[in-house]
Design an enzyme around this catalytic site. Structure first.
Site, PDB file in Angstrom:
ATOM      1  N   HIS A 295     -13.186  -1.924   9.932  1.00 29.22           N
ATOM      2  CA  HIS A 295     -13.539  -3.319  10.055  1.00 29.22           C
ATOM      3  C   HIS A 295     -15.111  -3.245  10.138  1.00 29.22           C
ATOM      4  CE1 HIS A 295      -9.141  -4.106  10.473  1.00 29.22           C
ATOM      5  NE2 HIS A 295      -9.199  -2.937  11.172  1.00 29.22           N
ATOM      6  N   LEU A 296     -15.715  -3.917   9.340  1.00 34.43           N
ATOM      7  CA  LEU A 296     -17.265  -4.018   9.229  1.00 34.43           C
ATOM      8  C   LEU A 296     -17.633  -5.043  10.099  1.00 34.43           C
ATOM      9  CD1 LEU A 296     -18.665  -3.359   5.812  1.00 34.43           C
ATOM     10  CD2 LEU A 296     -18.610  -1.852   7.949  1.00 34.43           C
ATOM     11  N   ARG A 297     -16.789  -6.392  10.172  1.00 32.90           N
ATOM     12  CA  ARG A 297     -17.011  -7.529  11.016  1.00 32.90           C
ATOM     13  C   ARG A 297     -18.088  -8.272  10.212  1.00 32.90           C
ATOM     14  NH1 ARG A 297     -12.516  -6.997  12.822  1.00 32.90           N
ATOM     15  NH2 ARG A 297     -12.237  -5.989  14.895  1.00 32.90           N
TER      16      ARG A 297
ATOM     17  N   HIS B 137      -0.266  -1.939   5.820  1.00 31.40           N
ATOM     18  CA  HIS B 137      -0.408  -1.920   7.070  1.00 31.40           C
ATOM     19  C   HIS B 137       1.293  -1.886   7.511  1.00 31.40           C
ATOM     20  CE1 HIS B 137      -1.057  -2.996  11.626  1.00 31.40           C
ATOM     21  NE2 HIS B 137      -0.237  -3.952  11.454  1.00 31.40           N
TER      22      HIS B 137
ATOM     23  N   ASP C 184     -10.278   3.887  11.998  1.00 28.02           N
ATOM     24  CA  ASP C 184      -9.869   2.534  12.114  1.00 28.02           C
ATOM     25  C   ASP C 184     -10.642   1.818  13.136  1.00 28.02           C
ATOM     26  OD1 ASP C 184      -7.708   0.567  11.864  1.00 28.02           O
ATOM     27  OD2 ASP C 184      -6.162   1.368  12.851  1.00 28.02           O
TER      28      ASP C 184
ATOM     29  N   GLY D 251      -7.635  -3.142  19.142  1.00 28.09           N
ATOM     30  CA  GLY D 251      -8.487  -2.386  18.408  1.00 28.09           C
ATOM     31  C   GLY D 251      -9.496  -1.755  19.080  1.00 28.09           C
TER      32      GLY D 251
END
Length: 433
Positions: A73-75, A190, A315, A334
């Site tokens: 997840h780069l955000r 997922h 992840d 997370g």
């Protein structure tokens, strides 16, 4: 990169060359020119390095293909206060990772060409690791209308997923698998049945004792079982992400035995930790899917050891303090993982479950093959993406030293082995300890 850099020759001498894709495991040297590997082997530079070539003495350390992390997840865009493409690249480089696959759950969602192109452009500007974007499987990640797989693939989407949202509707998943088969692309799920997955930790005795709503293991098992039946119907390629349960591993094992086009991965926390890590309401160990029982943890470890699970992904899910330092039920799911993927994956080697070659394969050529990426191996003409490391160097994990903007890791003080000394992308050193 300047024209001069493009032609620069660099010799890596006194290295222990190791490449899972070819089985290479020998002392020797390696030569890069510009962005490519041009030669390597035990006899290279036996008579010394010619003049005019930059020399890097590896001092007997292991030189391997750079790691490939297929779940990050780069955000960016949207949550740059948690992570940016630049800081994620710096964190990945410090962890020996040279290529990452970016999930599409940014703001806006990567469900059109402009979103996919934005990530590619920002990655070029950051000049750190290679970033391969996923395309959203459905528009706005709503699980209803499929995106343009063919068009997005043309512009660089490597596979299609709704990130942390399961495709709950069986007809939508059936269409996605059929559509993906047409374009020879991959569907990444997922695997969690949403109506069973409304809790905040693993369902069972501990969740009951803590007064927290649980997510039963069957939420994962039922979804993987259903999806395998849809793969049988359609012949589409399917990948189950971050498996956490013994039951799901068994289903994948049986599906592979039947010759179905299925793959799967897990994350280090599912074979290094169990549900006891959330005792005392530790939100830094709150993940999705949740940490499971010790029996499940052992099954994930065994699934990696016997080859059922194809890859390990970080992840990486960065969150700021405000998102995590909350009552357990309200805290975000997370943990960060780019800088702990490698040392935690090496636990399989140190516990003698796998050879070093087989352990490295789970974070280099195998994840690259799943997504069809042209990385993850040492070969003449291949990209000069390399990591120099010592698999036995001991240390304690300290999230305060992470390059990542966010520090939400449950591994504070965790004893680890495997120090990265140098990370190279396209011949450029982007990290040096």
């Amino acid at each position: 990169m300047s024209q001069l850099d493009n032609k620069t020759k660099r010799a890596y001498i006194n290295a222990h060359l190791i490449d899972p894709a070819s089985g290479l495991d020998t002392k020797g040297a390696l030569l890069t020119e510009g962005i490519h590997i041009v030669d390597f082997g035990p006899d290279l530079f036996k008579d010394g390095v010619p003049e005019g070539i930059e020399t890097i003495d590896c001092q007997g350390n292991h030189l391997a293909p750079g790691l490939v992390d297929i779940r990050v997840h780069l955000r960016e865009p949207g949550d740059e206060h948690k992570e940016t493409i630049l800081t994620a690249g710096q964190a990945a480089a410090a962890g020996g990772i040279t290529s990452i696959a970016a999930l599409p759950d940014s703001t806006p969602v990567l469900d059109d060409v402009s979103g996919v192109e934005y990530v590619a452009r920002r990655a070029r500007e950051a000049k750190m690791v290679k970033i391969f974007p996923y395309g959203a499987l459905t528009k706005r990640l709503e699980g209803k209308e499929l995106t343009e797989f063919g068009l997005l693939s043309e512009f660089g989407a490597v596979a299609f997923t709704d990130s942390t949202k399961a495709i709950a509707n069986a007809q939508t998943m059936r269409r996605a698998l059929s559509y993906a088969k047409t374009f020879n692309t991959l569907i990444v799920q997922h695997p969690e049945e949403p109506t069973l997955a409304g809790g905040v930790m693993n369902g069972g005795e501990i969740s009951t004792r803590m007064g927290l709503s649980g997510i039963p293991t069957y939420a994962e098992i039922i979804m993987v079982e259903r999806d395998i039946r849809l793969v049988e119907m359609t012949g589409g390629r399917y990948h189950a992400a971050h498996l956490s349960t013994a039951g799901a591993v068994d289903i994948i094992r049986q599906a592979k035995a039947r010759g179905l086009p299925v793959t799967c991965d897990t994350a280090p926390h599912y074979f290094c930790l169990n549900e006891n890590s959330v005792l005392d309401y530790r939100t830094f160990a709150k993940v999705s899917p949740p940490l499971r029982s010790e029996e499940d943890r052992e099954a994930i470890f065994q699934g990696l050891a016997d080859g059922t699970i194809d890859a390990i992904a970080s992840d990486h899910s960065p969150h700021d303090q405000d998102s995590k330092r909350l009552p357990f039920a309200q805290a975000e799911f997370g943990i960060v993982g780019l800088e702990t993927l490698f040392p935690l994956a090496l636990q399989l080697y140190h516990k003698k479950a796998l050879s070093l070659l087989d352990c490295l394969s789970l974070v280099t050529n195998k994840p690259a093959e799943i997504l069809g990426l042209p990385v993850g191996k040492i070969a003449k003409g291949a990209a000069a993406d390399l990591v120099l490391f010592n698999p036995d160097s001991p240390y304690f994990i300290d999230p305060e030293k992470f390059k990542s903007k966010s520090k939400n890791s449950p591994f504070t003080g965790f004893p680890a082995q495997g120090k990265v000394f140098r990370t190279v992308v396209d011949g450029r050193t982007i990290y040096e300890r």
